[in-house]
Design a protein around this motif. Sequence first.
Motif, PDB file in Angstrom:
ATOM      1  N   ILE A 169       0.846  -1.187   0.000  1.00  0.00           N
ATOM      2  CA  ILE A 169       0.000   0.000   0.000  1.00  0.00           C
ATOM      3  C   ILE A 169       0.883   1.239   0.000  1.00  0.00           C
ATOM      4  N   ASP A 172      -1.043   5.607  -4.924  1.00  0.00           N
ATOM      5  CA  ASP A 172      -1.786   4.893  -5.973  1.00  0.00           C
ATOM      6  C   ASP A 172      -2.234   3.499  -5.554  1.00  0.00           C
ATOM      7  N   ASN A 174      -4.435   2.664  -2.597  1.00  0.00           N
ATOM      8  CA  ASN A 174      -5.215   3.106  -1.458  1.00  0.00           C
ATOM      9  C   ASN A 174      -6.053   1.949  -0.924  1.00  0.00           C
ATOM     10  N   ARG A 177      -9.920   1.668  -1.267  1.00  0.00           N
ATOM     11  CA  ARG A 177     -10.553   1.349  -2.548  1.00  0.00           C
ATOM     12  C   ARG A 177     -10.461  -0.130  -2.922  1.00  0.00           C
ATOM     13  N   HIS A 196       3.530  -0.761   4.002  1.00  0.00           N
ATOM     14  CA  HIS A 196       3.542   0.523   3.298  1.00  0.00           C
ATOM     15  C   HIS A 196       4.839   0.667   2.511  1.00  0.00           C
ATOM     16  N   LYS A 234     -11.564   1.802   6.592  1.00  0.00           N
ATOM     17  CA  LYS A 234     -10.900   2.581   5.543  1.00  0.00           C
ATOM     18  C   LYS A 234     -11.911   3.175   4.559  1.00  0.00           C
ATOM     19  N   GLN A 238     -13.007   7.539   4.012  1.00  0.00           N
ATOM     20  CA  GLN A 238     -12.960   8.289   2.758  1.00  0.00           C
ATOM     21  C   GLN A 238     -14.340   8.407   2.102  1.00  0.00           C
TER      22      GLN A 238
END
Length: 274
Positions: A169, A172, A174, A177, A196, A234, A238
């Motif tokens: 992650i 680009d 995320n 999503r 990450h 998550k 968002q």
Amino acid sequence: MTQISILGCGWLGLPLAKAFIKENYSVKGSTTTTDKKELLENAGISHYPITLETENFSAPVADFLAGSPILIIAIPPKLRGKNKDHSDAQNNSFVQKIKNLLPFIEKSSVEKLLFISSTAVYGEANAIIDENSPTVPVTESGKQLLEIEQLLVANTHFKTTILRFGGLIGPDRNPARFLAGKENVPNPDAPVNLIHLDDCIGIIKKIIENNVWNEILNAVTPFHPSRKDYYTQKALEQNLIPPTFNNENPSIGKTILSEKSVQLLDYIFIQTEL
């Protein structure tokens, strides 16, 4: 000044190359086209257009490797989309592509090789996993990654370290999503195993700096909430539609430990909450 060749300056390889440049390494980087030539060279990275092939290929591999004692292979196998039924996996064989690359490496200045692999080599075990756990991959990419790991480790022309990343992650990529809006998602109680980009780069730098070779290392953030809790949170953060999960069947999922990497590299994770 130590020179490093990075095969695959994409999502991981390009920021990794830039990080090494900041540490005063000399870096040669490859991409599959010339599109990124200016981008790489503006960052101080020598660019080489290299596409691995299952047949003989004429890419400038020898020049790309020349003068580098360290090679990092950071290219994904790209098998999932092209081989959903695995019918032509051999025609797109990542294993064969690496086999074709090996004679160039053996004749080069490369003494140490870092291969970026994946925790997919462990398959779908319902267990706590470390580097000594059985490798039983079920996906085509997992199977080929494991075969390449074994191929490289067995080669006596250079020292090899295998780095098995969890789900990647960062920019680009995320996590909100990944599953947003999906329905009837399986394994709601399975733990997540992510890392990450910042920590991917941090761990690779530690391997190089500490001269850690002939090792197999997992690299997954020690943060393992359930898929349901994590991806729901998550999505909500968002303002996306949270996924719905199938709770009818028992969840199956592994928890990947990275304690060996932490201890051997004296590494402290940068992004711990993801």
